[in-house]
Design an enzyme around this catalytic site. Sequence first.
Site, PDB file in Angstrom:
ATOM      1  N   SER A  93      -4.000  -1.566  11.711  1.00  0.00           N
ATOM      2  CA  SER A  93      -4.025  -0.737  10.516  1.00  0.00           C
ATOM      3  C   SER A  93      -5.057  -1.244   9.499  1.00  0.00           C
ATOM      4  O   SER A  93      -6.211  -1.427   9.845  1.00  0.00           O
ATOM      5  CB  SER A  93      -2.612  -0.689   9.941  1.00  0.00           C
ATOM      6  N   HIS A 108       2.554   4.565  14.649  1.00  0.00           N
ATOM      7  CA  HIS A 108       1.638   3.605  14.062  1.00  0.00           C
ATOM      8  C   HIS A 108       2.287   2.218  14.130  1.00  0.00           C
ATOM      9  O   HIS A 108       3.234   1.936  13.390  1.00  0.00           O
ATOM     10  CB  HIS A 108       1.446   4.048  12.606  1.00  0.00           C
TER      11      HIS A 108
HETATM   12  C1  GCU Z   1      -1.707   3.414   4.800  1.00  0.00           C
HETATM   13  C2  GCU Z   1      -3.183   3.704   4.659  1.00  0.00           C
HETATM   14  C3  GCU Z   1      -3.942   3.405   5.962  1.00  0.00           C
HETATM   15  C4  GCU Z   1      -3.622   2.013   6.448  1.00  0.00           C
HETATM   16  C5  GCU Z   1      -2.136   1.817   6.531  1.00  0.00           C
HETATM   17  C6  GCU Z   1      -1.706   0.389   6.871  1.00  0.00           C
HETATM   18  O1  GCU Z   1      -1.116   4.331   5.651  1.00  0.00           O
HETATM   19  O2  GCU Z   1      -3.329   5.031   4.262  1.00  0.00           O
HETATM   20  O3  GCU Z   1      -5.328   3.519   5.754  1.00  0.00           O
HETATM   21  O4  GCU Z   1      -4.261   1.786   7.675  1.00  0.00           O
HETATM   22  O5  GCU Z   1      -1.531   2.106   5.288  1.00  0.00           O
HETATM   23  O6  GCU Z   1      -2.461  -0.545   6.715  1.00  0.00           O
HETATM   24  O7  GCU Z   1      -0.543   0.237   7.238  1.00  0.00           O
END
Ligand code: GCU
Length: 453
Positions: free
Chosen positions: A291, A433
Amino acid sequence: MKLIKNIFACFCLTFILSVAGQAQDLQHEGISQKGWTAKKELSDTLTKRDPEFNYYEENVPAFELTDPLIMLDGTEVADPETWKLKRRPEILELFRKFVYGRAPIERPEDLSFDVFDVNREALGGKAIRKQVRVNFTGKNEGPFMDILIYLPNHVKKTVPLFLGLNFQGNQTIHSDPAIRINTSWLPNEKEGVENNRSTEKTRGVKSSRWPVEKILERGYGLATIYYGDLDPDFHDGFKNGVHPAFDKQDARPDDAWGAIGAWAWGLCRAMDYIETDLDIDQKHVAIIGHSRLGKTALWAGARDERFAMVISNNSGCGGAALSRRRFGETVERINTVFPHWFCDNFKKYNGKEDDLPVDQHMLISLIAPRLVYIASADEDLWADPHGEFLSALYANPVYRFFGKKGLEIDYIPPLGKPVQQGNTGYHIRTGKHNLTEYDWQRYMDFADKYMSK
Ligand code: GCU
């Protein structure tokens, strides 16, 4: 400037890649028929929830991408020397100036390493455990970061290593009671955190993301650092973490480093330590991040060629996903909700993705010809799986330029069918995710092929 034209319309994809001066025309039959496509019900649900974002492939606008092998002055990169000496520095500078910002310093003079724990019979004898405090300024109060390292035990040779930042403190990745509890700031909403500090209750809470024993069994070491040691992840005007220790001016220039810049810089300083550790094979260090930390791993790997392999797990916008697709998270959204992540110049491209002097395939091309692996998850439309795949694909000409094969498929592979070709790997797995053991096993398969042990 020569451009790659990339048009998505009615699920039909056509693009032209210029490979070392030779135009190669790739026609695609359509991404809806081959490979993975997002489930319509999921796109519908997400659209209902966030109607201002696009979750449908057919609504991705037409856009053009810069050919990484054409210099800013319009000349084609003719040989690897020109790539190394001119084009690579040129692209790197564009990312520094317009996206992640500029670190004011590389290796500080007073950088020091205190290996405060070495146990050669850790985890019931399976591992060598080390803990290292890296002090950036030589001052007792820091700033500093702690690296936790596990290496497979009873191995005669130096071992290849995965290095990655973690979200909640080193003690959260394993229940090993000897891991020093982190003392940096954390959000109170995180499990076991009280008054913005970690408690004993946080031990092992994130172990599902870090299958330490499985990594050791496959012959790899693992090193990890809490990202908040480098910069706590909230917008405080850059008053904490490593920024105030190194920023020279009070007024921050528009290309000053943001949080991602600081996190990535920390990975490079971890590499400075690794170069001194005789148990680790420093030529085979892979950096991994999930992420926001996937965005960070890509940026660290792009700027520091000491990393042999770079892994982006669900990194999305500002990571592997192409910004111009405007699918899921957009430049404006990320800059608004996380104003501290990128440099201020990046905010000028809110809603103006087509004007950006770079797109994320150029970030991947900075990793070439080294190993790169990008992974997505089918429920993670926010991160734009197609956009993540395409930046790997569009970096391929640079890999081919270096005589590497590159991906042999030009459409996103089906769910759970990884492609690992040339020096590039990609998979999309079922689920949300997250960083899962499935992801780790695929990264290790790829490393087995190319990072000799
Ligand atoms: C949020 C953000 C993302 C990121 C994510 C994370 O969803 O919008 O860009 O990758 O957090 O780091 O968990």
